[in-house]
Structure formats: structure tokens, C-alpha cells
Design a protein around this motif. Structure first.
Motif, short mmCIF file in Angstrom:
data_model
loop_
_atom_site.label_atom_id
_atom_site.label_comp_id
_atom_site.label_asym_id
_atom_site.label_seq_id
_atom_site.Cartn_x
_atom_site.Cartn_y
_atom_site.Cartn_z
N ILE A 88 0.82 -1.21 0.00
CA ILE A 88 0.00 0.00 0.00
C ILE A 88 0.85 1.27 0.00
O ILE A 88 0.61 2.19 -0.77
CB ILE A 88 -0.96 0.00 1.22
N LEU A 89 1.85 1.33 0.87
CA LEU A 89 2.57 2.58 1.07
C LEU A 89 3.77 2.78 0.15
O LEU A 89 4.11 3.90 -0.17
CB LEU A 89 3.03 2.68 2.54
N LEU A 90 4.40 1.69 -0.23
CA LEU A 90 5.61 1.81 -1.04
C LEU A 90 5.40 1.34 -2.48
O LEU A 90 6.30 1.46 -3.31
CB LEU A 90 6.77 1.04 -0.39
N GLY A 91 4.22 0.78 -2.74
CA GLY A 91 3.91 0.35 -4.10
C GLY A 91 4.62 -0.91 -4.55
O GLY A 91 4.64 -1.21 -5.74
N ASN A 92 5.20 -1.64 -3.61
CA ASN A 92 5.85 -2.90 -3.94
C ASN A 92 4.82 -4.02 -3.82
O ASN A 92 4.32 -4.27 -2.72
CB ASN A 92 7.03 -3.18 -3.00
N PRO A 93 4.49 -4.70 -4.90
CA PRO A 93 3.42 -5.71 -4.87
C PRO A 93 3.84 -7.01 -4.19
O PRO A 93 3.94 -8.06 -4.83
CB PRO A 93 3.09 -5.91 -6.34
N VAL A 94 4.09 -6.95 -2.89
CA VAL A 94 4.59 -8.12 -2.16
C VAL A 94 3.49 -8.82 -1.36
O VAL A 94 3.71 -9.93 -0.86
CB VAL A 94 5.77 -7.75 -1.23
N TYR A 95 2.32 -8.22 -1.26
CA TYR A 95 1.25 -8.82 -0.47
C TYR A 95 0.42 -9.75 -1.33
O TYR A 95 0.01 -9.39 -2.44
CB TYR A 95 0.33 -7.76 0.14
N GLU A 96 0.18 -10.94 -0.81
CA GLU A 96 -0.72 -11.90 -1.44
C GLU A 96 -1.75 -12.30 -0.41
O GLU A 96 -1.41 -12.70 0.69
CB GLU A 96 0.04 -13.13 -1.92
N GLY A 97 -2.99 -12.21 -0.77
CA GLY A 97 -4.04 -12.61 0.15
C GLY A 97 -5.27 -11.75 -0.01
O GLY A 97 -5.32 -10.84 -0.83
N ASN A 98 -6.25 -12.06 0.79
CA ASN A 98 -7.52 -11.33 0.79
C ASN A 98 -7.82 -10.95 2.23
O ASN A 98 -8.35 -11.77 2.99
CB ASN A 98 -8.63 -12.22 0.21
N PRO A 99 -7.48 -9.73 2.62
CA PRO A 99 -7.65 -9.35 4.02
C PRO A 99 -9.11 -9.38 4.48
O PRO A 99 -9.38 -9.67 5.64
CB PRO A 99 -7.07 -7.94 4.10
N MET A 100 -10.02 -9.12 3.57
CA MET A 100 -11.43 -9.14 3.95
C MET A 100 -11.87 -10.56 4.31
O MET A 100 -12.53 -10.78 5.32
CB MET A 100 -12.27 -8.59 2.80
N ARG A 101 -11.49 -11.51 3.49
CA ARG A 101 -11.94 -12.89 3.66
C ARG A 101 -11.56 -13.45 5.03
O ARG A 101 -12.37 -14.14 5.66
CB ARG A 101 -11.37 -13.77 2.55
N VAL A 102 -10.38 -13.14 5.53
CA VAL A 102 -9.94 -13.73 6.79
C VAL A 102 -10.67 -13.15 8.00
O VAL A 102 -10.63 -13.74 9.07
CB VAL A 102 -8.41 -13.62 6.99
N HIS A 103 -11.36 -12.02 7.81
CA HIS A 103 -12.07 -11.41 8.94
C HIS A 103 -13.50 -11.93 9.11
O HIS A 103 -14.06 -11.80 10.19
CB HIS A 103 -12.05 -9.89 8.81
N PHE A 104 -14.09 -12.51 8.07
CA PHE A 104 -15.46 -13.01 8.19
C PHE A 104 -15.62 -14.09 9.26
O PHE A 104 -16.57 -14.04 10.04
CB PHE A 104 -15.99 -13.48 6.84
N PRO A 105 -14.71 -15.07 9.35
CA PRO A 105 -14.86 -16.08 10.41
C PRO A 105 -14.75 -15.48 11.82
O PRO A 105 -15.44 -15.92 12.74
CB PRO A 105 -13.72 -17.06 10.15
#
Length: 126
Positions: A53-70
Motif C-alpha cells: 500500500i505505502l511503497l507500491g511494492n506488490p509483495v502482499y498476497e491474500g484477501n484481508p477481507m476474507r480472513v475477517h469473516f470467520p
């Protein structure tokens, strides 16, 4: 104080934030009792998330929303919880950094909290 400009800066921010948030009386239990996060695994994901998000390096893989539903199914993630998360995030940022990326980190967290709050409420039928 300096701006958030490196991966090391992000690691400092995230580490200091999690030091506070897991001990917080209002929201700490989400991390320790419900999600039971393993910081050794969770923190590198958060470093990657914020670096993307802050540095523009595409190093994140995942879905942050999905892990919060459980988590939301076990104990409702409510607006007051997101507000507290934001309060701790902003406090931690302002204690350690200032500058353009610093302000972006706050603005992006606010947007994330609003979207998450809306989606969690919808998932509960509120």
C-alpha cells in the motif's frame, strides 16, 4: 521524525502497533483469543500488506477481507472496534513518523476500516 519510506519503517510501525493492539482492553481479544494469531506468521503478512500500500511494492498476497469473516461470526466486529483499531494505528504512527506516506497510512487505514465495518455489518445482517 521521518516519513515511512522503507520496509524497515513499516516493520517498526507494525511491530509497535501490534505491541499495543494485542494488549488493548477493547479489541485485544480478537487477536489473542478469537483469531489466536501467531505473530511470527502474521506480522510478515502485515509488513507485506502495508509495503504494498505505502511503497507500491506488490509483495502482499491474500484477501484481508476474507480472513475477517470467520472472526466476525464468532464475535461481531463492530464500528467501535474499528474506531479503536484506527485510534491505536494513528497514535502509533504519530509517535514515530510524519510526512506524506505517514498521512497516506492513516487515510488508507480509515478507508479499510470503513469498508470492513460495512462488510462485517452486512454479513451479520445489520
Amino acid at each position: 521524525m521521518k516519513d515511512i519510506t522503507t520496509r524497515e519503517d513499516i516493520e517498526i510501525l507494525v511491530n509497535k502497533f501490534y505491541d499495543k493492539v494485542i494488549k488493548d482492553d477493547l479489541i485485544g481479544f480478537f487477536f489473542t483469543d478469537i483469531a489466536k494469531i501467531d505473530l511470527s506468521k502474521h506480522l510478515p503478512k502485515m509488513y507485506n500488506f502495508w509495503e504494498s500500500i505505502l511503497l507500491g511494492n506488490p509483495v502482499y498476497e491474500g484477501n484481508p477481507m476474507r480472513v475477517h469473516f470467520p472472526i466476525n461470526e464468532v464475535s461481531a466486529l463492530e464500528e467501535r472496534h474499528f474506531n479503536r483499531w484506527l485510534q491505536i494505528w494513528e497514535e502509533t504512527i504519530h509517535e514515530n513518523f510524519e510526512g506524506e506516506n505517514t498521512e497516506t497510512a492513516i487515510a488508507r487505514a480509515l478507508n479499510i476500516a470503513r469498508i470492513m465495518n460495512h462488510k462485517m455489518a452486512n454479513a451479520r445482517g445489520n
